[in-house]
Design an enzyme around this catalytic site. Sequence first.
Site, PDB file in Angstrom:
ATOM      1  N   LEU A   1       0.810  -1.121  -0.161  1.00 56.58           N
ATOM      2  CA  LEU A   1      -0.049  -0.394   0.109  1.00 56.58           C
ATOM      3  C   LEU A   1       0.910   1.267  -0.010  1.00 56.58           C
ATOM      4  O   LEU A   1       2.029   1.140   0.724  1.00 56.58           O
ATOM      5  CB  LEU A   1      -0.842  -0.006   0.980  1.00 56.58           C
ATOM      6  CG  LEU A   1      -1.881  -1.220   1.345  1.00 56.58           C
ATOM      7  CD1 LEU A   1      -2.735  -0.802   2.722  1.00 56.58           C
ATOM      8  CD2 LEU A   1      -3.069  -0.929   0.279  1.00 56.58           C
ATOM      9  N   ASP A   2       0.421   2.242  -0.931  1.00 56.58           N
ATOM     10  CA  ASP A   2       1.232   3.620  -0.715  1.00 56.58           C
ATOM     11  C   ASP A   2       1.488   3.885   0.541  1.00 56.58           C
ATOM     12  O   ASP A   2       0.521   3.835   1.323  1.00 56.58           O
ATOM     13  CB  ASP A   2       0.903   4.494  -1.662  1.00 56.58           C
ATOM     14  CG  ASP A   2       0.926   4.068  -3.155  1.00 56.58           C
ATOM     15  OD1 ASP A   2       1.725   3.291  -3.329  1.00 56.58           O
ATOM     16  OD2 ASP A   2      -0.036   4.644  -4.031  1.00 56.58           O
ATOM     17  N   LYS A   3       2.324   4.744   1.017  1.00 56.39           N
ATOM     18  CA  LYS A   3       2.566   5.270   2.252  1.00 56.39           C
ATOM     19  C   LYS A   3       1.556   6.103   2.811  1.00 56.39           C
ATOM     20  O   LYS A   3       0.981   6.062   3.824  1.00 56.39           O
ATOM     21  CB  LYS A   3       3.732   6.073   2.070  1.00 56.39           C
ATOM     22  CG  LYS A   3       4.088   6.834   3.589  1.00 56.39           C
ATOM     23  CD  LYS A   3       5.264   7.968   3.536  1.00 56.39           C
ATOM     24  CE  LYS A   3       5.845   8.725   4.771  1.00 56.39           C
ATOM     25  NZ  LYS A   3       6.865   9.435   4.805  1.00 56.39           N
TER      26      LYS A   3
ATOM     27  N   THR B   1      -1.756   5.606   2.014  1.00 60.03           N
ATOM     28  CA  THR B   1      -3.033   5.003   1.932  1.00 60.03           C
ATOM     29  C   THR B   1      -2.991   4.037   3.236  1.00 60.03           C
ATOM     30  O   THR B   1      -2.255   3.459   3.572  1.00 60.03           O
ATOM     31  CB  THR B   1      -2.939   3.890   0.653  1.00 60.03           C
ATOM     32  OG1 THR B   1      -2.942   4.896  -0.519  1.00 60.03           O
ATOM     33  CG2 THR B   1      -4.357   3.466   0.562  1.00 60.03           C
TER      34      THR B   1
ATOM     35  N   HIS C   1      -0.045   3.468  -8.095  1.00 61.32           N
ATOM     36  CA  HIS C   1      -0.616   4.418  -8.027  1.00 61.32           C
ATOM     37  C   HIS C   1      -1.919   4.330  -8.846  1.00 61.32           C
ATOM     38  O   HIS C   1      -2.344   5.465  -9.494  1.00 61.32           O
ATOM     39  CB  HIS C   1      -0.035   5.651  -8.443  1.00 61.32           C
ATOM     40  CG  HIS C   1       1.305   6.091  -7.484  1.00 61.32           C
ATOM     41  ND1 HIS C   1       2.163   6.960  -7.689  1.00 61.32           N
ATOM     42  CD2 HIS C   1       1.485   5.387  -6.248  1.00 61.32           C
ATOM     43  CE1 HIS C   1       3.104   6.896  -6.634  1.00 61.32           C
ATOM     44  NE2 HIS C   1       2.583   6.095  -5.784  1.00 61.32           N
TER      45      HIS C   1
END
Length: 242
Positions: free
Chosen positions: A53-55, A57, A162
């Site tokens: 997961l992106d930072k 999110t 993304h």
Amino acid sequence: MLEILYQDEWLVAINKPAGLLVHRSMLDKHETRFAMQVQRDQIGQHVFPVHRLDKPTSGVLLFALNPDTARKMGDIFLARETEKEYLAVVRGFTDESGKIDYPLKEELDKKSDKKATADKAPQEATTEYQRLATVELPYPVGRYKTARYSLVRLTPKTGRKHQLRRHLKHIFHPIVGDTTHGDGKQNSFFRQQFDCHRLLLTASKLSFAHPETGRPLQIEAPLDENFACMIQKLGWSIAGMP
């Protein structure tokens, strides 16, 4: 302490807070706290990341507890045999539902992707969405006299970097709080009006067949306090959320 959503002898899933990196990265050399290390220390054993997961999110983040299960889960993700659901607050009123079928060119980072090929063709990328709620606020933001927002459920069918943030930008409904692909005026409005300094995107559900038992497994993450508070400020009911 991280909230554990599911744990057995092979897997552990947590509710990752927004702003926490999954693992050490060249992109954030100053960071000293990572989900992998925190979870390892919390349960007293090594964990193996099987997706990311992106930072910014939040939501469901899954780890394997041994290398063999990690490999099997990696194959499941690669074969697209998982179903992921996200919740997001976006600018404007979206259609009631829709499908975004828009290939994405691979995003490369100058530091971590130095050896990657820069001229790859755009990759297949598909996201389905459903609008859950809308609100119109009596504040002028940008060139409009009022500010409109939608709460949407997002179901990515592919897993590009993304993807959700880029797809929502593509249909002119950027996710609120996205400093890379979003709307700066909307982000500024949320910071000033609501003291909201985060990306309003959370991984709410992850479903797949257990790699060791074969049984269907569905892991859900409740909204964290900040996201839930923002939902209430916009006048939406968490309890009535389908």
